[in-house]
Design an enzyme around this catalytic site. Sequence first.
Site, short mmCIF file in Angstrom:
data_model
loop_
_atom_site.label_atom_id
_atom_site.label_comp_id
_atom_site.label_asym_id
_atom_site.label_seq_id
_atom_site.Cartn_x
_atom_site.Cartn_y
_atom_site.Cartn_z
CE1 TYR A 18 -3.92 2.28 0.65
CE2 TYR A 18 -2.30 3.48 1.94
CZ TYR A 18 -3.52 3.42 1.30
OH TYR A 18 -4.34 4.53 1.31
CG HIS A 22 -0.41 5.72 -1.56
ND1 HIS A 22 -0.89 4.44 -1.43
CD2 HIS A 22 -1.50 6.53 -1.65
CE1 HIS A 22 -2.21 4.48 -1.43
NE2 HIS A 22 -2.60 5.72 -1.56
CE1 TYR A 41 -6.23 11.79 1.14
CE2 TYR A 41 -6.36 12.18 -1.20
CZ TYR A 41 -6.67 11.42 -0.11
OH TYR A 41 -7.42 10.27 -0.25
CD1 TRP A 76 -6.28 5.31 -6.06
CD2 TRP A 76 -4.28 5.11 -7.03
NE1 TRP A 76 -5.34 5.20 -5.06
CE2 TRP A 76 -4.10 5.08 -5.62
CE3 TRP A 76 -3.15 5.01 -7.84
CZ2 TRP A 76 -2.85 4.95 -5.02
CZ3 TRP A 76 -1.91 4.87 -7.24
CH2 TRP A 76 -1.77 4.85 -5.86
CD1 TRP A 77 -10.41 4.50 -5.93
CD2 TRP A 77 -12.42 4.41 -6.89
NE1 TRP A 77 -11.14 5.57 -5.46
CE2 TRP A 77 -12.38 5.53 -6.03
CE3 TRP A 77 -13.58 4.16 -7.60
CZ2 TRP A 77 -13.47 6.38 -5.88
CZ3 TRP A 77 -14.67 5.01 -7.45
CH2 TRP A 77 -14.60 6.11 -6.59
#
Length: 104
Positions: A18, A22, A41, A76-77
């Site tokens: 994960y 990113h 963010y 992305w999802w």
Amino acid sequence: MITKAFRMSVNPDRHEEYEKRHNPIWPELEAALKSHGVHNYSIFLDPETHDLFGYAEIEDEDRWAAIAGTDVCKKWWAYMKDVMPSNPDNSPVSKDLVRVFHID
């Protein structure tokens, strides 16, 4: 500026993956976020519970919601669905959090 906080989670055996996905974030996804008024963010991980805490400052709720309809967000999802619990449309399972305290 509107502050948003939300909780998601990452699969227990996928913490490193994960984070790797990113760093760096796709430039086209970053551009989409910024063009939709997203600032400051961050996502934080609690490695014991596998919870993710997201925080973002946004300019407008409608623009924030519109990100979900972009091609890059949908891509992305789909890319992330194997590392975190996801809905049938591949969006991450997410719950908005309610602010109960703030100090400047």
